[in-house]
Design a protein around this motif. Structure first.
Motif, PDB file in Angstrom:
ATOM      1  N   LEU A  30       0.895 -10.653   0.853  1.00  0.00           N
ATOM      2  CA  LEU A  30       1.387  -9.309   0.573  1.00  0.00           C
ATOM      3  C   LEU A  30       0.637  -8.323   1.463  1.00  0.00           C
ATOM      4  CD1 LEU A  30       3.247  -7.639  -1.433  1.00  0.00           C
ATOM      5  CD2 LEU A  30       1.208  -7.354  -2.811  1.00  0.00           C
ATOM      6  N   GLY A  31       1.376  -7.577   2.285  1.00  0.00           N
ATOM      7  CA  GLY A  31       0.749  -6.602   3.172  1.00  0.00           C
ATOM      8  C   GLY A  31       0.072  -5.484   2.383  1.00  0.00           C
ATOM      9  N   GLY A  32      -0.931  -4.851   2.976  1.00  0.00           N
ATOM     10  CA  GLY A  32      -1.689  -3.793   2.310  1.00  0.00           C
ATOM     11  C   GLY A  32      -0.833  -2.623   1.877  1.00  0.00           C
ATOM     12  N   ASP A  33       0.004  -2.125   2.790  1.00  0.00           N
ATOM     13  CA  ASP A  33       0.877  -1.001   2.470  1.00  0.00           C
ATOM     14  C   ASP A  33       1.928  -1.403   1.443  1.00  0.00           C
ATOM     15  OD1 ASP A  33      -0.408   0.755   4.014  1.00  0.00           O
ATOM     16  OD2 ASP A  33       1.204   1.079   5.471  1.00  0.00           O
ATOM     17  N   ALA A  34       2.399  -2.638   1.553  1.00  0.00           N
ATOM     18  CA  ALA A  34       3.394  -3.134   0.608  1.00  0.00           C
ATOM     19  C   ALA A  34       2.794  -3.157  -0.797  1.00  0.00           C
ATOM     20  CB  ALA A  34       3.854  -4.528   1.012  1.00  0.00           C
ATOM     21  N   ALA A  35       1.521  -3.522  -0.909  1.00  0.00           N
ATOM     22  CA  ALA A  35       0.835  -3.548  -2.213  1.00  0.00           C
ATOM     23  C   ALA A  35       0.735  -2.140  -2.795  1.00  0.00           C
ATOM     24  CB  ALA A  35      -0.551  -4.165  -2.067  1.00  0.00           C
ATOM     25  N   LEU A  36       0.389  -1.176  -1.943  1.00  0.00           N
ATOM     26  CA  LEU A  36       0.291   0.219  -2.395  1.00  0.00           C
ATOM     27  C   LEU A  36       1.645   0.736  -2.876  1.00  0.00           C
ATOM     28  CD1 LEU A  36      -2.052   1.760   0.323  1.00  0.00           C
ATOM     29  CD2 LEU A  36      -2.590   1.433  -2.091  1.00  0.00           C
ATOM     30  N   LEU A  37       2.684   0.351  -2.132  1.00  0.00           N
ATOM     31  CA  LEU A  37       4.037   0.787  -2.481  1.00  0.00           C
ATOM     32  C   LEU A  37       4.495   0.131  -3.789  1.00  0.00           C
ATOM     33  CD1 LEU A  37       5.651   2.834  -0.902  1.00  0.00           C
ATOM     34  CD2 LEU A  37       6.831   0.978   0.262  1.00  0.00           C
ATOM     35  N   MET A  38       4.103  -1.117  -3.980  1.00  0.00           N
ATOM     36  CA  MET A  38       4.458  -1.820  -5.214  1.00  0.00           C
ATOM     37  C   MET A  38       3.718  -1.233  -6.422  1.00  0.00           C
ATOM     38  SD  MET A  38       6.914  -3.787  -4.972  1.00  0.00           S
ATOM     39  CE  MET A  38       6.870  -4.568  -6.585  1.00  0.00           C
ATOM     40  N   ALA A  39       2.501  -0.761  -6.196  1.00  0.00           N
ATOM     41  CA  ALA A  39       1.741  -0.109  -7.275  1.00  0.00           C
ATOM     42  C   ALA A  39       2.504   1.131  -7.736  1.00  0.00           C
ATOM     43  CB  ALA A  39       0.347   0.264  -6.794  1.00  0.00           C
ATOM     44  N   GLU A  40       3.073   1.841  -6.771  1.00  0.00           N
ATOM     45  CA  GLU A  40       3.865   3.033  -7.053  1.00  0.00           C
ATOM     46  C   GLU A  40       5.143   2.645  -7.809  1.00  0.00           C
ATOM     47  OE1 GLU A  40       3.757   6.817  -7.262  1.00  0.00           O
ATOM     48  OE2 GLU A  40       2.279   5.857  -5.975  1.00  0.00           O
ATOM     49  N   MET A  41       5.758   1.590  -7.345  1.00  0.00           N
ATOM     50  CA  MET A  41       6.995   1.077  -7.938  1.00  0.00           C
ATOM     51  C   MET A  41       6.770   0.698  -9.408  1.00  0.00           C
ATOM     52  SD  MET A  41      10.052   0.047  -6.735  1.00  0.00           S
ATOM     53  CE  MET A  41      11.341  -0.938  -7.419  1.00  0.00           C
ATOM     54  N   LEU A  42       5.667   0.047  -9.671  1.00  0.00           N
ATOM     55  CA  LEU A  42       5.340  -0.397 -11.023  1.00  0.00           C
ATOM     56  C   LEU A  42       5.070   0.803 -11.935  1.00  0.00           C
ATOM     57  CD1 LEU A  42       5.217  -3.195 -12.198  1.00  0.00           C
ATOM     58  CD2 LEU A  42       2.737  -3.157 -11.937  1.00  0.00           C
TER      59      LEU A  42
ATOM     60  N   LEU B  96       2.385   7.003   3.364  1.00  0.00           N
ATOM     61  CA  LEU B  96       1.396   5.983   3.717  1.00  0.00           C
ATOM     62  C   LEU B  96       1.231   5.906   5.228  1.00  0.00           C
ATOM     63  CD1 LEU B  96       2.205   3.013   1.305  1.00  0.00           C
ATOM     64  CD2 LEU B  96       0.203   4.470   1.272  1.00  0.00           C
ATOM     65  N   ASN B  97       2.368   5.948   5.943  1.00  0.00           N
ATOM     66  CA  ASN B  97       2.324   5.919   7.408  1.00  0.00           C
ATOM     67  C   ASN B  97       1.550   7.110   7.950  1.00  0.00           C
ATOM     68  OD1 ASN B  97       3.716   3.582   7.794  1.00  0.00           O
ATOM     69  ND2 ASN B  97       5.724   4.579   7.881  1.00  0.00           N
ATOM     70  N   GLN B  98       1.825   8.268   7.344  1.00  0.00           N
ATOM     71  CA  GLN B  98       1.157   9.500   7.764  1.00  0.00           C
ATOM     72  C   GLN B  98      -0.356   9.368   7.585  1.00  0.00           C
ATOM     73  OE1 GLN B  98       3.717  11.809   8.516  1.00  0.00           O
ATOM     74  NE2 GLN B  98       2.170  12.816   9.748  1.00  0.00           N
ATOM     75  N   ASP B  99      -0.749   8.886   6.390  1.00  0.00           N
ATOM     76  CA  ASP B  99      -2.170   8.720   6.090  1.00  0.00           C
ATOM     77  C   ASP B  99      -2.835   7.830   7.128  1.00  0.00           C
ATOM     78  OD1 ASP B  99      -1.820  10.226   3.901  1.00  0.00           O
ATOM     79  OD2 ASP B  99      -1.954   8.603   2.435  1.00  0.00           O
ATOM     80  N   GLN B 100      -2.121   6.759   7.494  1.00  0.00           N
ATOM     81  CA  GLN B 100      -2.714   5.817   8.420  1.00  0.00           C
ATOM     82  C   GLN B 100      -2.874   6.410   9.813  1.00  0.00           C
ATOM     83  OE1 GLN B 100      -0.607   2.138   8.138  1.00  0.00           O
ATOM     84  NE2 GLN B 100      -2.149   1.469   6.695  1.00  0.00           N
ATOM     85  N   ARG B 101      -1.889   7.219  10.210  1.00  0.00           N
ATOM     86  CA  ARG B 101      -1.971   7.849  11.523  1.00  0.00           C
ATOM     87  C   ARG B 101      -3.183   8.784  11.578  1.00  0.00           C
ATOM     88  NH1 ARG B 101       3.736   9.909  12.048  1.00  0.00           N
ATOM     89  NH2 ARG B 101       4.375   7.985  11.062  1.00  0.00           N
ATOM     90  N   GLU B 102      -3.392   9.521  10.463  1.00  0.00           N
ATOM     91  CA  GLU B 102      -4.532  10.431  10.411  1.00  0.00           C
ATOM     92  C   GLU B 102      -5.843   9.674  10.450  1.00  0.00           C
ATOM     93  OE1 GLU B 102      -3.901  13.111   7.088  1.00  0.00           O
ATOM     94  OE2 GLU B 102      -2.084  13.777   8.109  1.00  0.00           O
ATOM     95  N   LEU B 103      -5.875   8.530   9.735  1.00  0.00           N
ATOM     96  CA  LEU B 103      -7.086   7.707   9.716  1.00  0.00           C
ATOM     97  C   LEU B 103      -7.410   7.197  11.112  1.00  0.00           C
ATOM     98  CD1 LEU B 103      -7.069   5.698   6.441  1.00  0.00           C
ATOM     99  CD2 LEU B 103      -9.121   5.980   7.794  1.00  0.00           C
ATOM    100  N   LYS B 104      -6.387   6.744  11.814  1.00  0.00           N
ATOM    101  CA  LYS B 104      -6.562   6.232  13.172  1.00  0.00           C
ATOM    102  C   LYS B 104      -7.122   7.312  14.075  1.00  0.00           C
ATOM    103  CE  LYS B 104      -3.435   2.383  13.955  1.00  0.00           C
ATOM    104  NZ  LYS B 104      -2.049   2.064  14.272  1.00  0.00           N
TER     105      LYS B 104
END
Lengths: 86, 123
Positions: A30-42, B96-104
């Motif tokens: 499970l990708g890191g961002d996918a996990a974060l998104l699933m936490a939101e989904m749940l 999430l994408n935005q956050d990551q771009r800022e982190l980078k």
């Protein structure tokens, strides 16, 4: 106040371990961002369950949300063939 | 399931139960109506079962895309049926994408800012 609300939610680690445990194959990750998104989904799933139960209790003029209220909203909540289900 | 795996699963279920309790308490305050303990337990149980369904779908979507890692694209597919949910998840993904771009940007520090300056001067 708004910040305090945002704090309540599922931990990425919890969601990640839970989902990974349900995968059929060991090699599935499970990708890191996918996990974060699933936490939101749940979180949305739980909030929907709670708010729909609240509405059911309200329509029956009850001052507490009981299991029968949840039972009534459950079929539509988990139905995958309707727009109002997950 | 092995004893170890079963124990981990029980602990994860307890963690879900705890968060469901807190989310419900917040909603109870907003609506001025308490949830019985049985309802909280039932919502937690349903959430865990829904995770089982989600996990199997995510795994199938990733496999269909010939990947072994589940990505945010697979999660977006899970949310496709309800328009409101789909939009909500898409926006979260963007965040999430935005956050990551800022982190980078922060991590690469000076080099990155020089790059953007060059881009800006070119424009």
């Amino acid at each position: 106040m708004a910040e305090k609300d945002a704090e309540i939610g599922f931990k990425k680690d919890t969601v990640s371990k839970l989902l990974t445990g349900f995968f059929k194959e060991d090699k599935t990750r499970l990708g890191g961002d996918a996990a974060l998104l699933m936490a939101e989904m749940l979180k949305v799933f739980v909030q929907e369950a709670a708010v729909r139960s609240q509405k059911q209790a309200e329509s029956e003029d009850c001052d507490q949300v009981d299991i029968e209220h949840f039972e009534k909203i459950l079929p539509q909540l988990v139905s995958s063939s309707t727009k109002s289900g997950f | 399931m092995s004893v170890d795996k079963e124990e981990t699963h029980q602990r994860l279920k307890a963690a879900v139960h705890y968060t469901v309790g807190r989310l419900c308490q917040k909603i109870a305050e907003d609506h001025r109506r308490e949830f019985s303990r049985q309802v909280i337990a039932a919502i937690a149980e349903t959430a865990v079962r829904q995770c089982d369904i989600f996990a199997k779908d995510l795994e199938a979507f990733a496999r269909h895309a010939k990947r072994s890692t589940v990505s945010t694209e697979d999660v977006k597919l899970i949310a496709r049926r309800s328009t409101a949910l789909s939009v909500y998840i898409q926006n979260k993904s963007e965040e999430l994408n935005q956050d990551q771009r800022e982190l980078k940007k922060k991590n690469t520090g000076k080099r990155k800012s020089r790059d953007t300056e060059e881009e800006e001067s070119r424009e």
